[in-house]
Design an enzyme around this catalytic site. Structure first.
Site, PDB file in Angstrom:
ATOM      1  N   ASP A   8       0.917  -1.238   0.143  1.00 56.57           N
ATOM      2  CA  ASP A   8       0.125   0.130   0.003  1.00 56.57           C
ATOM      3  C   ASP A   8       0.932   1.231  -0.024  1.00 56.57           C
ATOM      4  OD1 ASP A   8      -2.102   1.665   0.212  1.00 56.57           O
ATOM      5  OD2 ASP A   8      -2.647   0.881   2.388  1.00 56.57           O
ATOM      6  N   ASP A 102      -2.885   2.536  -6.216  1.00 56.45           N
ATOM      7  CA  ASP A 102      -1.733   2.413  -4.962  1.00 56.45           C
ATOM      8  C   ASP A 102      -1.714   1.146  -4.401  1.00 56.45           C
ATOM      9  OD1 ASP A 102      -4.299   2.993  -3.976  1.00 56.45           O
ATOM     10  OD2 ASP A 102      -3.155   4.673  -2.604  1.00 56.45           O
ATOM     11  N   GLU A 103      -2.301   0.317  -4.624  1.00 57.25           N
ATOM     12  CA  GLU A 103      -2.491  -0.971  -3.573  1.00 57.25           C
ATOM     13  C   GLU A 103      -2.666  -2.224  -4.403  1.00 57.25           C
ATOM     14  OE1 GLU A 103      -5.881  -2.001  -0.181  1.00 57.25           O
ATOM     15  OE2 GLU A 103      -6.108  -0.072  -1.247  1.00 57.25           O
TER      16      GLU A 103
END
Lengths: 354, 366
Positions: A8, A102-103
């Site tokens: 993350d 983003d993860e």
């Protein structure tokens, strides 16, 4: 037992903005469009101190932190960074399930890189992200997705946390139920009303009782309380290549590779039958006894029709290896690459030039 | 507006126009039929703004006027009425009453003034030919039209009026069908028009057996055809059809003569084991022999061998079996001629004794 990493990025959009505009560094930055109904896309850690959170109305964020610098989101740049980190992930495993820009979850049970442990891979990924993007990421390593996600949040930002299989129970017992991804205020309230505050409390309930209280989700809670999560990492990426390889007990000469090639090709062929996409290229991979890796590939003019054809081409590719005859090989791999959508391959000739 | 007639006399024109009316409409009035009562009878008009169909019939008890009535409902009601019953349709203000025997229906209407019709097509050429000939030309070619291709000009049938002949040409970019007939009368100039796919299908539904003639009216942007009590009008596709003559092979000199029926049934059997997606079969030619080979991903195989008149030493070309079967069905005749060149070049199919119908098929790279 699987090895899952959850990565993350820390305050992703806000961090990209701070990276690209030095005047924003060290300041409370809120990424949001201007507007009455706008919500916060991301907040830098400096802004979070004031209680600003993602998904909060921008007006509220402004009240909480009047000094915050508001920046409109620029997804083109975020997407570019996201592609960079995706490439890093894919260097370690094919099994990457992106959740957003983003993860992502990574299944590194059988990794591409030989770093030894999932923890080492997570550490390496964090380094690579820092080197290539100048941004920080937090990572969680655990035997399943549920625990990996909790773990990545544990030492955030710029942290790494590992939950080893043997530590799962001890880790979970005191964990507040609110930490379960997906359990929000409402659910938390319902659980609290039944005296269920920690995962340990949850474990004291039978599956029937939980199902009674929460329906289907009760069964899931029952499993999560025991650290069980069977959800698999689902790569969303269309198949790019399919291969199988084998390392030998004793190193072999080039001619002796026929038997292993004949064994590997059917596995590859069977796997290619499970995708709608069509591989155009046959790849032969070899590793010498001094660990040099070489690949030879061939793209026939037509779509491969049979296992035999794959075997024939893979065997024939050995002729394109020009190392001395004395060379010994410790590994051989057979693969198909250059996968395309069936329509793109279009074996049907056209009357008119497009 | 009022008219009476028996159910059968009403059903036929409704059947002829209702197909044009699309089930989903952007404009409410397009789900309706325009019903016009004049001094001699009644006409029904259906349209989708591209294709318009008008059918006329005699009726009694006429009160002139016009209004639009929901097409599907009127048709369904009429169809479900008992045979031979007398139907009276009468406008009462904004409603239309349909009375038949002991049944009564009241339908909503929309004003006729809202209904778009195509009146003057600006006639530039009129061609008269036997209905059977036109029907034949279209049935030998229309199957090769593209469907929803981005090359919108392929989603239709080309009528090429030239040198005292009318050619119909259709292609989906992989295969092409051409059929032509000589014309009796002079034509003023070469003309190429493309009838959209839907117009072609509607038009084909209109043809009847018989030895009558039909008038094809070429308008500036429309094609109109009058047949019996029906007037069909279609907008034309505004685009350039590709230079189809350039893709009819001329260097294909490897001829194979074969019985059409034998080849057709052999292909039909081989097709069972061809790849479901590509439908590939391989034609393998050797002296006086044609072999058809099909494989599927399960590694099953079909091999058919038939006698052929050919001097070709050895040639193997893959084709989509459906294209071959479509062409054979459209060709007719006892014996056909396959002209090939190599595995990359198109194949020409025609009758042994006539060039009137030609089919061109591009190979499949197998």
């Amino acid at each position: 037992m699987r090895k899952i990493i959850h990565i993350d990025m820390d305050a992703f959009y806000a961090s990209v903005e701070q990276r690209d505009d030095p005047s924003l560094r060290g300041k409370p930055v809120v990424v949001a469009w201007r507007g009455q109904r706008s919500v916060v896309c991301a907040a830098s850690y400096e802004a979070r101190v004031y209680g600003v959170r993602s998904a909060m109305p921008a007006l509220r964020a402004e009240r909480l932190c009047p000094d915050a610098i508001f920046v409109p989101p620029d997804f083109t740049r975020y997407r570019a960074v996201s592609r960079q980190i995706r490439e890093i992930f894919l260097g370690h495993t094919d099994l990457v399930e992106p959740l957003s820009l983003d993860e992502a979850y990574l299944d590194v049970t059988t990794p591409r890189s030989d770093l030894g442990s999932a923890t080492a891979i997570a550490r390496r990924i964090r380094e690579q992200i820092r080197e290539t993007t100048a941004l920080t990421a937090s990572a969680g390593v655990a035997p399943n997705k549920f625990l990996a996600k909790i773990a990545s949040d544990w030492n955030k930002p710029d942290g790494l946390f590992v939950i080893k299989p043997e530590a799962v129970e001890a880790f979970l017992t005191p964990l507040p139920v609110g930490r379960i991804p997906g359990v929000g205020k409402v659910m938390d309230g319902k659980l609290a009303a039944l005296g269920l505050r920690t995962m340990g409390d949850l474990r004291g309930w039978t599956v029937e009782a939980l199902e009674q209280a929460f329906g289907r989700y009760g069964r899931r809670l029952h499993e999560l309380a025991r650290g069980i999560d069977l959800h698999r990492v689902m790569p969303d990426r269309p198949v790019q290549s399919i291969s199988a390889e084998d390392t030998f007990a004793t190193d072999l000469a080039l001619e002796a590779l026929e038997a292993p090639i004949r064994e590997l090709a059917p596995k590859v062929w069977a796997a290619t039958r499970k995708t709608d996409r069509i591989g155009r290229t046959v790849v032969l991979k070899l590793k010498t006894n001094d660990f040099r890796i070489l690949t030879r590939s061939f793209t026939p003019g037509h779509v491969l029709r049979s296992e035999e054809e794959l075997v024939d081409i893979a065997l024939a590719l050995r002729e394109r290896v020009t190392l001395p005859a004395s060379t010994r090989y410790r590994l051989v791999g057979v693969g198909m690459a250059n996968f395309r959508e069936a329509d793109e391959v279009a074996p049907q000739g056209a009357l008119f030039d497009a | 507006m009022r008219f009476s007639l028996n159910r059968e006399a009403l059903l036929k024109p409704l059947q002829q126009v209702v197909g044009v009316v699309e089930r989903r409409q952007t404009l409410p009035v397009l789900s309706n039929l325009l019903v016009h009562v004049g001094p001699d009878g009644v006409s029904f008009t259906g349209t989708d703004l591209e294709v318009e169909m008008v059918a006329r019939t005699a009726a009694e008890d006429l009160v002139e006027g016009e209004v639009t009535i929901p097409a599907r409902k009127l048709f369904d009601i009429c169809r479900a009425l008992p045979d031979g019953v007398r139907v009276k349709i009468e406008q009462n203000g904004e409603r239309v009453a349909v009375n038949a025997g002991r049944s009564r229906f009241t339908l909503a209407t929309l004003p006729a003034s809202e209904f778009p019709t195509i009146d003057n097509i600006e006639l530039v050429e009129r061609v008269t030919l036997p209905e059977a000939t036109l029907k034949d030309l279209m049935s030998r070619t229309a199957f090769a039209m593209a469907n929803q291709d981005v090359r919108y000009y392929l989603n239709g049938l080309l009528l090429d009026l030239r040198d005292q002949a009318l050619r119909c040409v259709a292609t989906d970019g992989h295969r092409l069908a051409l059929a032509e007939t000589k014309l009796e009368a002079e034509i003023s100039a070469r003309r190429q028009i493309i009838i959209p796919r839907k117009g072609v299908l509607e038009l084909q539904g209109l043809f009847e057996a018989g030895d009558g003639t039909v008038d094809l009216e070429f308008g500036r942007n429309h094609l109109r055809l009058r047949r019996g009590g029906v007037t069909f009008t279609s907008k034309l596709i505004d685009g350039r059809f590709p230079d189809y003559e350039a893709v009819i092979p001329i260097g294909a000199d490897k001829d194979v003569r074969v019985s059409r029926e034998e080849l057709r049934s052999a292909l039909q059997r081989a097709a069972i084991l061809s790849n479901e997606k590509y439908r590939g079969v391989k034609l393998e030619v050797s002296p006086n022999k044609l072999r058809i080979v099909a494989h599927n991903p399960e590694q099953e195989e079909a091999v058919e061998e038939l006698e052929a008149r050919t001097g070709v030493a050895e040639l193997s070309v893959g084709f989509n079996v459906n294209y071959l079967m479509d062409a054979l069905a459209a060709l007719g005749g006892e014996e056909i001629l396959l002209s090939l060149r190599d595995a990359q070049s198109s194949c020409l199919l025609r009758k042994v004794d006539s060039d009137d119908t030609r089919h061109v098929i591009m190979p499949l790279r197998l």
